[in-house]
Design an enzyme around this catalytic site. Structure first.
Site, PDB file in Angstrom:
ATOM      1  N   HIS A  16       0.863  -1.200   0.000  1.00  0.00           N
ATOM      2  CA  HIS A  16       0.000   0.000   0.000  1.00  0.00           C
ATOM      3  C   HIS A  16       0.885   1.231   0.000  1.00  0.00           C
ATOM      4  O   HIS A  16       1.308   1.717   1.053  1.00  0.00           O
ATOM      5  CB  HIS A  16      -0.929  -0.036   1.233  1.00  0.00           C
ATOM      6  CG  HIS A  16      -1.911   1.089   1.299  1.00  0.00           C
ATOM      7  ND1 HIS A  16      -3.081   1.018   2.038  1.00  0.00           N
ATOM      8  CD2 HIS A  16      -1.910   2.326   0.745  1.00  0.00           C
ATOM      9  CE1 HIS A  16      -3.739   2.151   1.927  1.00  0.00           C
ATOM     10  NE2 HIS A  16      -3.048   2.965   1.158  1.00  0.00           N
ATOM     11  N   HIS A  18       1.230   4.816  -2.565  1.00  0.00           N
ATOM     12  CA  HIS A  18       0.848   5.589  -3.756  1.00  0.00           C
ATOM     13  C   HIS A  18       2.113   6.233  -4.297  1.00  0.00           C
ATOM     14  O   HIS A  18       2.745   7.035  -3.593  1.00  0.00           O
ATOM     15  CB  HIS A  18      -0.164   6.674  -3.380  1.00  0.00           C
ATOM     16  CG  HIS A  18      -1.391   6.127  -2.705  1.00  0.00           C
ATOM     17  ND1 HIS A  18      -2.571   5.919  -3.364  1.00  0.00           N
ATOM     18  CD2 HIS A  18      -1.602   5.725  -1.418  1.00  0.00           C
ATOM     19  CE1 HIS A  18      -3.467   5.431  -2.520  1.00  0.00           C
ATOM     20  NE2 HIS A  18      -2.901   5.298  -1.329  1.00  0.00           N
ATOM     21  N   HIS A 196      -9.576   1.106  -0.998  1.00  0.00           N
ATOM     22  CA  HIS A 196      -9.499   1.791   0.295  1.00  0.00           C
ATOM     23  C   HIS A 196     -10.903   1.758   0.912  1.00  0.00           C
ATOM     24  O   HIS A 196     -11.880   2.121   0.243  1.00  0.00           O
ATOM     25  CB  HIS A 196      -9.106   3.251   0.109  1.00  0.00           C
ATOM     26  CG  HIS A 196      -7.650   3.469  -0.189  1.00  0.00           C
ATOM     27  ND1 HIS A 196      -6.980   2.837  -1.200  1.00  0.00           N
ATOM     28  CD2 HIS A 196      -6.732   4.290   0.413  1.00  0.00           C
ATOM     29  CE1 HIS A 196      -5.712   3.247  -1.209  1.00  0.00           C
ATOM     30  NE2 HIS A 196      -5.533   4.131  -0.243  1.00  0.00           N
ATOM     31  N   GLU A 199     -11.101   3.805   6.201  1.00  0.00           N
ATOM     32  CA  GLU A 199     -10.052   4.731   6.668  1.00  0.00           C
ATOM     33  C   GLU A 199     -10.773   5.840   7.427  1.00  0.00           C
ATOM     34  O   GLU A 199     -10.619   5.973   8.638  1.00  0.00           O
ATOM     35  CB  GLU A 199      -9.266   5.284   5.463  1.00  0.00           C
ATOM     36  CG  GLU A 199      -8.118   6.212   5.841  1.00  0.00           C
ATOM     37  CD  GLU A 199      -7.419   6.810   4.612  1.00  0.00           C
ATOM     38  OE1 GLU A 199      -7.993   6.793   3.501  1.00  0.00           O
ATOM     39  OE2 GLU A 199      -6.291   7.337   4.787  1.00  0.00           O
ATOM     40  N   ASP A 277       1.872   4.089   2.711  1.00  0.00           N
ATOM     41  CA  ASP A 277       0.814   4.920   2.118  1.00  0.00           C
ATOM     42  C   ASP A 277       1.389   6.045   1.242  1.00  0.00           C
ATOM     43  O   ASP A 277       1.462   5.886   0.029  1.00  0.00           O
ATOM     44  CB  ASP A 277      -0.115   5.476   3.210  1.00  0.00           C
ATOM     45  CG  ASP A 277      -1.517   5.789   2.701  1.00  0.00           C
ATOM     46  OD1 ASP A 277      -1.825   5.459   1.543  1.00  0.00           O
ATOM     47  OD2 ASP A 277      -2.321   6.359   3.472  1.00  0.00           O
ATOM     48  N   ASP A 278       1.755   7.155   1.862  1.00  0.00           N
ATOM     49  CA  ASP A 278       2.321   8.304   1.130  1.00  0.00           C
ATOM     50  C   ASP A 278       3.561   8.766   1.902  1.00  0.00           C
ATOM     51  O   ASP A 278       3.520   9.762   2.626  1.00  0.00           O
ATOM     52  CB  ASP A 278       1.277   9.427   1.054  1.00  0.00           C
ATOM     53  CG  ASP A 278       0.029   8.982   0.312  1.00  0.00           C
ATOM     54  OD1 ASP A 278       0.074   8.920  -0.930  1.00  0.00           O
ATOM     55  OD2 ASP A 278      -0.971   8.664   0.972  1.00  0.00           O
TER      56      ASP A 278
HETATM   57  N1  ADE Z   1      -4.582   8.742  -1.980  1.00  0.00           N
HETATM   58  C1  ADE Z   1      -3.324   8.760  -1.533  1.00  0.00           C
HETATM   59  N2  ADE Z   1      -3.295   8.393  -0.242  1.00  0.00           N
HETATM   60  C2  ADE Z   1      -4.566   8.133   0.131  1.00  0.00           C
HETATM   61  C3  ADE Z   1      -5.194   7.698   1.328  1.00  0.00           C
HETATM   62  N3  ADE Z   1      -4.515   7.459   2.447  1.00  0.00           N
HETATM   63  N4  ADE Z   1      -6.530   7.555   1.332  1.00  0.00           N
HETATM   64  C4  ADE Z   1      -7.241   7.791   0.236  1.00  0.00           C
HETATM   65  N5  ADE Z   1      -6.705   8.185  -0.906  1.00  0.00           N
HETATM   66  C5  ADE Z   1      -5.372   8.360  -0.969  1.00  0.00           C
HETATM   67 ZN    ZN Z   2      -3.676   4.804   0.507  1.00  0.00          ZN
END
Ligand code: ADE
Ligand code: ZN
Length: 333
Positions: A16, A18, A196, A199, A277-278
């Site tokens: 996971h 992006h 997703h 969350e 994630d990011d």
């Molecule tokens: N796009 C990038 N990161 C995300 C996240 N944590 N939740 C939803 N969309 C995303």
């Molecule tokens: Zn994500």
């Protein structure tokens, strides 16, 4: 050896992440210069200061602005290559990467540019670093079904290079049901399915992802824990959750890392995994996420080993490769 050093040395998979969320501030500035894109930030410090989020939408607004510097296949290559070098540093030997084609095609960048750049780097990663990978194309859930269908159509010539489809962006108010038909069409084309869910959205969205989108994994899934019957179902089906601790903290899904539910997930028999994630926006890559959990809730080696084994078992690798990876992890642990 400290628990952190032991964990860092284990081979692991990331499921996971992006790719646009791995755009580090320094590269953002460099690409803005290279492509003559204007950003509202004069320097790295002012970018980092802007990374102050109270919810998912706060982050997404900045994330879409950040990706405006990505224009050429070289940009997408450089972005992906930088991430693969971070994988190497963290001993991530397999990665399943999300990308957001609509974030690029909506501003005039061709689908082919995005995928050429990313796949060139992934091929190099396999050849030069020994890192295997899969690509997962996400539909942006704040856009409509027609846009998702057009994106699926654009992806068909690249079917060999795209393992699956996912669903991301603003969760609240955009239930999985909105994408039932496009996920069904993607399934007919042979794409794997993830989404997703849970969350920020309610447990009902996790149920919809399972029942209507027929996903094989849930990305995040934290709020599933509010519904014991849903937890029992996820555990029984062995549906993996791709959990992202530092993201959860930075987006206020949890109020304190000491309250992170990863141990509860494992104890409930859920196949949780740890992911970044990011990473450029939330403070770190995979090992940083493990470290944050070790510091906050003192995860033990048995729990960490389970999370690492889960990362391979939940992957889209062929069964024989999964077996080999898991055997190596157990031998090294
Ligand atoms: N796009 C990038 N990161 C995300 C996240 N944590 N939740 C939803 N969309 C995303
Ligand atoms: Zn994500």
């Amino acid at each position: 050896m400290s628990t952190k050093d032991w964990l860092h040395a284990l081979p692991k998979a990331e499921l996971h992440m992006h790719i646009e969320g791995s755009l580090e501030p320094a590269m953002m500035l460099e690409l803005a210069r290279r492509n003559r894109v204007s950003l509202p930030y004069p320097d790295i410090d002012s970018i980092i200061k802007a990374y102050n989020f109270n919810c998912l939408q706060d982050f997404l607004d900045i994330y879409y602005q950040g990706m405006s510097v990505l224009l050429t296949d070289e940009d997408f290559h450089d972005l992906t290559w930088a991430y693969l070098l971070r994988c190497q540093a963290d001993n991530v030997v397999h990665t399943e990467i999300f990308f957001d084609p609509q974030g690029h095609t909506e501003r005039g960048v061709a689908f082919a540019t995005v995928i050429d750049g990313i796949t060139t780097a992934l091929d190099r990663g396999r050849a030069e670093l020994g890192i295997s990978s899969r690509l997962i194309m996400c539909f942006l859930r704040h856009l409509d079904e027609d846009s998702a269908f057009r994106t699926l159509e654009e992806a068909l010539p690249w079917r060999e290079r795209i393992a699956g489809v996912g669903l991301d962006s603003s969760e609240r108010g955009h239930p999985p049901a909105k994408f039932q038909r496009v996920f069904a069409a993607a399934g007919r084309e042979g794409f794997r399915r993830v989404a997703h869910a849970g969350e920020e959205g309610p447990p009902e969205y996790v149920r919809e992802a399972l029942d209507l989108l027929r996903v094989e994994r849930i990305d995040h899934g934290n709020r599933a824990l509010e519904d014991p019957a849903l937890v029992a179902r996820l555990a029984e089906l062995g549906i993996p959750l791709t959990v992202c601790p530092q993201s959860n903290l930075r987006l206020a899904v949890i109020d304190d890392m000491r309250h992170h539910p990863i141990r509860d997930m494992l104890q409930a028999g859920l196949r949780a995994t740890v992911n970044s994630d990011d990473p450029a926006y939330f403070g770190g890559y995979v090992n940083d996420n493990f470290d944050a959990l070790i510091d906050a809730i003192d995860l033990q080696r048995g729990e960490l080993l389970q999370l690492v084994v889960n990362s391979f078992e939940a992957s889209f690798l062929p069964a024989a490769e999964i077996r080999d990876h898991v055997a190596r992890v157990r031998a090294e642990a």
